[in-house]
Design a protein around this motif. Structure first.
Motif, PDB file in Angstrom:
ATOM      1  N   LEU A   1       0.859  -1.183   0.000  1.00 50.88           N
ATOM      2  CA  LEU A   1       0.000   0.000   0.000  1.00 50.88           C
ATOM      3  C   LEU A   1       0.897   1.236   0.000  1.00 50.88           C
ATOM      4  CD1 LEU A   1      -2.836   1.277   0.315  1.00 50.88           C
ATOM      5  CD2 LEU A   1      -2.485   1.119   2.797  1.00 50.88           C
ATOM      6  N   ARG A   2       0.728   2.065  -1.000  1.00 43.29           N
ATOM      7  CA  ARG A   2       1.550   3.283  -1.123  1.00 43.29           C
ATOM      8  C   ARG A   2       0.848   4.420  -0.374  1.00 43.29           C
ATOM      9  NH1 ARG A   2       6.816   4.114  -2.429  1.00 43.29           N
ATOM     10  NH2 ARG A   2       7.068   6.096  -3.488  1.00 43.29           N
ATOM     11  N   LEU A   3       1.519   4.978   0.619  1.00 46.07           N
ATOM     12  CA  LEU A   3       0.878   5.989   1.456  1.00 46.07           C
ATOM     13  C   LEU A   3       1.915   7.023   1.902  1.00 46.07           C
ATOM     14  CD1 LEU A   3      -1.980   6.463   2.506  1.00 46.07           C
ATOM     15  CD2 LEU A   3      -1.393   5.148   4.536  1.00 46.07           C
ATOM     16  N   GLY A   4       1.700   8.254   1.497  1.00 50.18           N
ATOM     17  CA  GLY A   4       2.633   9.322   1.873  1.00 50.18           C
ATOM     18  C   GLY A   4       4.021   9.108   1.293  1.00 50.18           C
ATOM     19  N   GLY A   5       4.088   8.403   0.173  1.00 45.94           N
ATOM     20  CA  GLY A   5       5.381   8.145  -0.445  1.00 45.94           C
ATOM     21  C   GLY A   5       6.123   6.967   0.168  1.00 45.94           C
ATOM     22  N   VAL A   6       5.452   6.246   1.067  1.00 43.78           N
ATOM     23  CA  VAL A   6       6.059   5.093   1.743  1.00 43.78           C
ATOM     24  C   VAL A   6       5.314   3.831   1.305  1.00 43.78           C
ATOM     25  CG1 VAL A   6       6.489   4.011   3.998  1.00 43.78           C
ATOM     26  CG2 VAL A   6       6.718   6.506   3.718  1.00 43.78           C
ATOM     27  N   SER A   7       6.049   2.759   1.023  1.00 44.37           N
ATOM     28  CA  SER A   7       5.427   1.479   0.660  1.00 44.37           C
ATOM     29  C   SER A   7       5.210   0.666   1.931  1.00 44.37           C
ATOM     30  CB  SER A   7       6.320   0.707  -0.312  1.00 44.37           C
ATOM     31  OG  SER A   7       6.351   1.374  -1.555  1.00 44.37           O
ATOM     32  N   ILE A   8       3.940   0.458   2.267  1.00 42.81           N
ATOM     33  CA  ILE A   8       3.583  -0.215   3.515  1.00 42.81           C
ATOM     34  C   ILE A   8       3.182  -1.657   3.199  1.00 42.81           C
ATOM     35  CG2 ILE A   8       1.857  -0.240   5.361  1.00 42.81           C
ATOM     36  CD1 ILE A   8       1.898   2.825   5.166  1.00 42.81           C
TER      37      ILE A   8
ATOM     38  N   ASP B   1      -0.030   6.423  -9.133  1.00 44.56           N
ATOM     39  CA  ASP B   1       0.317   5.380  -8.157  1.00 44.56           C
ATOM     40  C   ASP B   1      -0.681   5.310  -6.999  1.00 44.56           C
ATOM     41  OD1 ASP B   1       0.955   7.486  -6.494  1.00 44.56           O
ATOM     42  OD2 ASP B   1       3.092   7.040  -6.368  1.00 44.56           O
ATOM     43  N   ALA B   2      -1.736   6.139  -7.065  1.00 51.39           N
ATOM     44  CA  ALA B   2      -2.900   6.052  -6.160  1.00 51.39           C
ATOM     45  C   ALA B   2      -2.548   6.304  -4.694  1.00 51.39           C
ATOM     46  CB  ALA B   2      -3.610   4.708  -6.323  1.00 51.39           C
ATOM     47  N   ASP B   3      -1.600   7.207  -4.465  1.00 54.18           N
ATOM     48  CA  ASP B   3      -1.216   7.547  -3.087  1.00 54.18           C
ATOM     49  C   ASP B   3      -2.214   8.579  -2.542  1.00 54.18           C
ATOM     50  OD1 ASP B   3       0.021   8.679  -0.780  1.00 54.18           O
ATOM     51  OD2 ASP B   3       1.959   7.950  -1.491  1.00 54.18           O
ATOM     52  N   VAL B   4      -3.191   8.080  -1.808  1.00 56.94           N
ATOM     53  CA  VAL B   4      -4.333   8.905  -1.399  1.00 56.94           C
ATOM     54  C   VAL B   4      -3.898  10.076  -0.497  1.00 56.94           C
ATOM     55  CG1 VAL B   4      -4.935   7.529   0.654  1.00 56.94           C
ATOM     56  CG2 VAL B   4      -6.742   8.610  -0.664  1.00 56.94           C
ATOM     57  N   LEU B   5      -2.898   9.860   0.338  1.00 62.38           N
ATOM     58  CA  LEU B   5      -2.460  10.929   1.240  1.00 62.38           C
ATOM     59  C   LEU B   5      -1.758  12.040   0.453  1.00 62.38           C
ATOM     60  CD1 LEU B   5      -2.020  12.198   4.004  1.00 62.38           C
ATOM     61  CD2 LEU B   5       0.023  10.745   4.260  1.00 62.38           C
TER      62      LEU B   5
ATOM     63  N   PHE C   1       3.735   3.026  11.326  1.00 66.03           N
ATOM     64  CA  PHE C   1       4.247   3.619  10.083  1.00 66.03           C
ATOM     65  C   PHE C   1       4.116   5.139  10.054  1.00 66.03           C
ATOM     66  CE2 PHE C   1       2.569  -0.619   8.954  1.00 66.03           C
ATOM     67  CZ  PHE C   1       3.757  -1.214   8.568  1.00 66.03           C
ATOM     68  N   LYS C   2       3.392   5.691  11.027  1.00 64.42           N
ATOM     69  CA  LYS C   2       3.059   7.121  10.958  1.00 64.42           C
ATOM     70  C   LYS C   2       4.295   8.014  10.918  1.00 64.42           C
ATOM     71  CE  LYS C   2       0.129   7.648  14.324  1.00 64.42           C
ATOM     72  NZ  LYS C   2      -0.857   8.263  15.240  1.00 64.42           N
ATOM     73  N   ASN C   3       5.301   7.680  11.713  1.00 63.89           N
ATOM     74  CA  ASN C   3       6.464   8.562  11.755  1.00 63.89           C
ATOM     75  C   ASN C   3       7.245   8.523  10.441  1.00 63.89           C
ATOM     76  OD1 ASN C   3       7.687  10.547  13.393  1.00 63.89           O
ATOM     77  ND2 ASN C   3       9.491   9.223  13.542  1.00 63.89           N
ATOM     78  N   ALA C   4       7.368   7.335   9.868  1.00 62.58           N
ATOM     79  CA  ALA C   4       8.073   7.226   8.578  1.00 62.58           C
ATOM     80  C   ALA C   4       7.334   8.022   7.509  1.00 62.58           C
ATOM     81  CB  ALA C   4       8.184   5.759   8.169  1.00 62.58           C
ATOM     82  N   ILE C   5       6.011   7.983   7.534  1.00 61.80           N
ATOM     83  CA  ILE C   5       5.224   8.737   6.542  1.00 61.80           C
ATOM     84  C   ILE C   5       5.415  10.238   6.752  1.00 61.80           C
ATOM     85  CG2 ILE C   5       2.878   9.262   5.760  1.00 61.80           C
ATOM     86  CD1 ILE C   5       2.157   6.331   6.513  1.00 61.80           C
TER      87      ILE C   5
END
Ligand code: MG
Length: 172
Positions: free
Chosen positions: A26-33, A44-48, A116-120
């Motif tokens: 899941l791509r989120l905030g530029g981070v692959s989770i 790339d559908a990064d909603v954030l 994952f919040k801090n990495a994002i």
């Protein structure tokens, strides 16, 4: 100059939703989770990052992400949302805006985002060349309700505050 156009601070809001489909990460905030679902979209559908991009463009009254990167343009297929965010940010900087802070919420039933919040946050801050404490990220579940609660969709919201240099404006 119109007094309102010379206002030193501007607020913007952004919102985005994407469907989730089997696959990952899941791509989120530029981070692959790591996750068994991924967001589906033309880019790339990064909603954030899409919500943040819309908040930035909105605060500066520079349109929206769909106008800047239309999904009818094949050049935007699979496009890196971090690059789109940085291009929108460049337009703000060119108009003498600076970001004061961002406050963001991601709505996702799964995965749990706490670890994952801090990495994002750090990745968003890096994309926008901001100190990390200018970026806030909160995560909410859908409490099992509606498409988000059923893990069919993911959504994000962002509020941004911009400041604008009055000295630069006065010489426009
Ligand atoms: Mg989107």
């Amino acid at each position: 100059m119109d007094e309102r156009a010379a206002t030193k601070i501007r607020v913007g809001i952004g919102h985005d939703t994407h469907r989730l489909a089997p696959g990952g990460p899941l791509r989120l905030g530029g981070v692959s989770i790591p996750h068994d679902k991924q967001a589906v979209g033309h880019s790339d559908a990064d909603v954030l990052l899409h919500a943040i991009t819309d908040a930035l463009l909105g605060a500066a009254a520079l349109g929206d992400i769909g106008e800047m990167f239309p999904d009818s343009d094949e050049a935007n297929r699979g496009r890196d949302s971090g690059e789109m965010l940085q291009k929108a940010h460049e337009r703000l900087v060119a108009a003498n805006f600076k970001i004061v802070n961002l406050d963001c919420i991601v709505f996702a039933e799964q995965p749990k985002l706490g670890r994952f919040k801090n990495a994002i946050r750090l990745q968003v801050a890096e994309l926008l060349d901001l100190p990390a404490d200018c970026v806030s990220l909160k995560a909410k579940t859908g409490e099992g309700v509606d498409a988000i609660g059923r893990c069919e969709a993911i959504a994000a919201q962002c509020v941004v505050l911009l400041s604008r240099s009055m000295m630069e404006i006065e010489v426009e």
